[in-house]
Design a protein around this motif. Structure first.
Motif, PDB file in Angstrom:
ATOM      1  N   ALA A 169      -2.665  -2.268  -4.278  1.00  0.00           N
ATOM      2  CA  ALA A 169      -3.475  -2.622  -5.453  1.00  0.00           C
ATOM      3  C   ALA A 169      -2.620  -3.536  -6.303  1.00  0.00           C
ATOM      4  N   SER A 193      -5.591  -1.760  -9.962  1.00  0.00           N
ATOM      5  CA  SER A 193      -4.999  -0.435 -10.109  1.00  0.00           C
ATOM      6  C   SER A 193      -5.848   0.478 -10.982  1.00  0.00           C
ATOM      7  N   GLY A 203     -10.568   0.593 -10.823  1.00  0.00           N
ATOM      8  CA  GLY A 203      -9.505   0.766  -9.844  1.00  0.00           C
ATOM      9  C   GLY A 203     -10.066   0.991  -8.460  1.00  0.00           C
ATOM     10  N   ASP A 256      -8.735   2.538  -6.119  1.00  0.00           N
ATOM     11  CA  ASP A 256      -8.422   3.856  -5.552  1.00  0.00           C
ATOM     12  C   ASP A 256      -9.551   4.859  -5.752  1.00  0.00           C
ATOM     13  N   TYR A 284       0.986   0.490  -5.881  1.00  0.00           N
ATOM     14  CA  TYR A 284       0.372  -0.146  -7.056  1.00  0.00           C
ATOM     15  C   TYR A 284       1.376  -1.123  -7.653  1.00  0.00           C
TER      16      TYR A 284
END
Ligand code: SF4
Lengths: 218, 579
Positions: A109, A115, A129, A131, A139
């Motif tokens: 990321a 991120s 983000g 994730d 990250y």
């Protein structure tokens, strides 16, 4: 066990073969090879992608780390650098690209946006983000991260790969891996893994609205 | 000729021309005319055909929630030069309908779709009124003042949770889904059926039935993940064998809600956000926004600041054009070598930006009434060495390697032609317009800052093909260097800021449209203030977004392999297209 012990084979090489033969573990040479030929996917999302291009260019020269081969196809790439703002409209494609990558695969990321949403986090079309959808290995902070920061992140990924064990990595187990369910664009972005939650909350809201309406009516 | 100049600058008095149909906009701080929506087409047609207002620069909507009104704002220009004629159409919020201007100016197509998408204004007679930045089926019209985003906290910044109280929380913790989403009450994802997102395939032109070859039409999607779409841009093309019959651009994959966020921000907080519009040219974006707000505030930067601004803007133009040429060659198949040469020069300019602003790309350097920091003598010396010595050599080098190259000429000459009439009707701007033979440059047509004192030529080329769009970038780089040489020669000493630097600026109520000649074209900022610390409306007229209107005209009849080069020659940046 420290790293040195973990990677030394504990086996004496006969003197006449020294300088010609090295003994190592399968894991170590395998990881060494993987870590030094990471092929990133040629995939730019936003401003951070420009810094990614700058990193690949002559002044910062990604090729020094074995990563200059940017592949436009997910099938041929090992690492997905999510370089920029992930929008709701784009996230189904990103998840699909991730699913299409051959294992082992890694995700970086890059930048504040990838991120955690970054400067645009409050926007109605921005995902907070990447994730939230796909697993991230490294990250990199910054907006945009400087090329040095990106290099540092890539080196961190190499270190991570060198420490991995073939025995417990998910992609060396038996059977195919489960793909990540691709999000759907509805009235807003819908993650198939959260359908139950969505139904529950919207139902509660509907009931609440109804009650409020009744109160207002009386 | 000498008497023609004031005539161009004159705005006709519309009240005399169209009694009962038009009234002047008398709100304090506002300009232009209010037109009844039933008269709009007639008024605009006459202005275009009889008074030379042939260029529709910007169309946008404003939601005046307290007055219960919606307004559509049009900025019309003459390609001969001169100031804007501003027209407005007001309508009740419950019934936002206006006639579409697409039959008169094709350049309105995307901008009207955008106003429909974000504000829910219906343009009657628009050939293809679909959502453009969000997807079909998205709930609500986000730029309306009563629409709230899932992470909504307060109407305006600074949020109380950050300052002065300072109890910061994560936005996720307050949203019932723990994420940046919201759904209508009672919504069930399982029974939901997707709305028609195949609509795009239906509006594409196909091979006609009478065609005796019975050729099949092939529909191909390029992007959003495609190595040569310069980001997350998607094109849907219909092909007959290899020839393009029709093309529809699809954007919005990088729509970052710039305008909604901008209307919550304070005026100064928007400055770093403008950096991220066209992220290659942050300095020119700063310039346009600073001009718009300075118009409202009525301040003027001091002399030295003007010179610094022009210096930064021209360095940016150079950097953008060299990058664009490098990547155009990439698209032509010269895989990365020219781009590497271009990036090398770009790095040298980025060093200067980093030295003055602290960041390579996101400079956030301009302030209302000046610039953030002074330029030190050594940086000036560095610039001097670059613009007198190194960069001119590099332009010549590019010219020598590429211009007469057989492959470049084969692939570019006569491909992707845009005629002057099409370019004007499509509201194209910047190099795309000038390569089609229209010498229109905001720096000359309506000079801002110190451009009226500087010596330079408006580059123009006449074929409108890829090759000319490449050549014009070389020309403009040379002109930029010429400007830069004058700037480093003449830059005076002095202050760099009018007044004290302020975090919270006072902006009187009113509207302003500030535009600059950005590297990609005319970059405009339309700002409406109601006297509060935040803009009531903040709209960006993005040149690469509107230049994409011409993509169809250029691509029709070309081969599918050329469309990539055509796109490269328009030079888009997705941050600006989608905002
Ligand atoms: S982190 Fe900053 S530079 Fe990177 S994509 Fe987001 S806004 Fe752009």
């Amino acid at each position: 066990m420290n790293e040195n012990e973990m990677t030394s084979p504990g086996y004496e090489i006969p003197p006449e073969l020294r300088h010609q033969v090295t003994i190592t573990t399968l894991e170590r040479i395998y990881n060494w090879g993987r870590a030094n030929s990471l092929w990133p996917m040629m995939f730019g999302l936003a401003c951070c992608a420009i810094e990614m291009i700058a990193t690949a260019a002559s002044r910062y020269d990604l090729a020094r780390f074995g990563m200059e081969v940017m592949r436009p196809s997910p099938r041929q790439s090992d690492v997905l650098i999510v370089s920029g703002t992930v929008t709701k409209k784009m996230v189904p494609q990103i998840v699909r690209l991730y699913n299409q990558m051959a294992e082992p695969r890694y995700v970086i990321a890059m930048g504040a946006c990838a991120s955690g949403g970054g400067p645009f986090k409050e926007g109605y079309n921005v995902v907070s983000g990447i994730d939230k959808f796909i697993p991230v290995d490294v990250y990199i902070p910054g907006c945009p991260p400087t090329p040095q920061a990106l290099l540092n992140g890539l080196i961190a990924l190499q270190k991570k790969i060198k420490r991995q064990s073939l025995r417990d990595l998910p992609w060396y187990q038996k059977g195919p891996a489960e793909p990540i369910p691709v999000p759907v664009l509805g009235p807003d972005l819908m993650d198939p893994r959260k359908f139950a939650l969505i139904r529950e909350v919207t139902h509660r809201q509907a009931v609440q609205d109804q009650q409020e309406g009744e109160v207002a009516h009386e | 000729m000498s008497e023609a100049v004031p005539r161009i600058a004159q705005i006709p008095n519309l009240v005399d021309l169209f009694p009962d149909k038009v009234q002047p906009d008398t709100r304090p701080g506002y300009q232009g005319y209010l037109v009844g929506r039933e008269h709009l087409l007639e008024v605009v047609q006459r202005l275009r055909d009889e008074y030379g207002y042939d260029y529709l620069s910007s169309v946008t909507g404003v939601d005046y929630l307290p007055e219960g009104k919606m307004e559509v704002v049009y900025h019309l220009y003459k390609t001969l030069g001169g100031p804007a004629l501003v027209l407005k159409v007001q309508m009740p919020r419950e019934d936002p309908r206006v006639p579409s201007l697409v039959p008169l100016y094709r350049g309105a197509e995307f901008q009207e779709r955008e106003a429909w998408d974000l504000l829910g204004i219906r343009f009657e007679g628009h050939p293809d009124l679909r959502r453009i930045l969000m997807w079909e089926g998205f709930a609500g019209f986000p730029l309306r003042k009563d629409w709230r985003e899932p992470y909504f906290e307060e109407e305006a910044k600074p949020f109380k949770s950050r300052w002065p109280e300072g109890f910061v929380f994560r936005a996720e913790d307050r949203n019932p889904f723990g994420d940046n989403v919201q759904y209508p009450p009672g919504f069930d994802p399982e029974t939901w059926t997707p709305p028609d997102d195949e609509a795009i395939y239906r509006v594409l032109k196909r091979a006609s039935e009478e065609d005796d070859l019975h050729a099949d039409t092939l529909v191909v999607n390029l992007g959003p993940q495609h190595p040569s779409t310069h980001g997350v841009f998607r094109m849907v093309v219909s092909l007959s064998e290899e020839t393009i019959l029709d093309l529809k651009p699809v954007m919005g994959y990088l729509h970052r809600n710039h305008e909604k966020i901008g209307e919550r921000n304070t005026f100064l907080q928007n400055m770093p956000f403008t950096d991220r519009l066209d992220y290659l040219c942050s300095m020119s974006n700063n310039f346009g926004y600073a001009l718009a707000v300075e118009k409202l505030m009525g301040v003027k930067p001091p002399e030295r600041a003007e010179y610094i601004r022009v210096m930064m803007a021209e360095l940016t133009r150079f950097l953008n054009h060299i990058f664009a040429i490098g990547f155009l060659l990439n698209d032509l198949g010269a895989y990365f070598t020219p781009a590497l040469y271009a990036i090398e020069e770009r790095e040298l300019i980025l060093d200067i930006f980093e030295a003055v602003s602290g960041s390579r790309m996101m400079c956030n350097y301009f302030r209302f009434g000046g610039v953030a920091r002074d330029v030190s003598p050594d940086i000036l010396e560095k610039v001097r060495r670059l613009v007198y010595d190194r960069l001119p050599r590099k332009v010549d080098e590019m010219d020598e390697f590429l211009t007469r190259n057989e492959i470049v000429r084969e692939r570019c000459e006569g491909v992707g032609v845009l005629t002057a009439e099409q370019a004007i009707a499509n509201s194209a701007s910047g190099p795309v317009l000038r390569a089609s033979g229209v010498p229109y440059d905001v720096r000359r047509a309506e000079p801002y800052s110190i451009y009226d004192r500087l010596e330079f030529d408006v580059a123009v080329r006449y074929h409108g093909d890829i090759y000319d769009r490449y050549l014009i970038r070389l020309d403009e780089m040379r002109q930029s260097l010429r400007i830069l040489q004058q700037v480093v020669r003449d830059i005076p000493e002095g202050p760099i800021m009018t007044g004290k630097p302020q975090y919270q600026v006072r902006v009187p109520p009113g509207e302003a449209y500030g535009r600059v000649e950005g590297p990609k074209g005319e970059l405009g900022f339309y700002v409406v203030s109601n006297g509060k610390p935040n803009p009531w409306r903040y709209h960006v007229r993005a040149p690469s977004f509107i230049n994409l209107t011409s993509l169809v005209d250029m691509a029709r009849g070309a081969k599918v392999a050329d469309v990539v080069a055509i796109l490269g020659s328009i030079d888009i940046v997705l941050g600006e297209v989608d905002r």
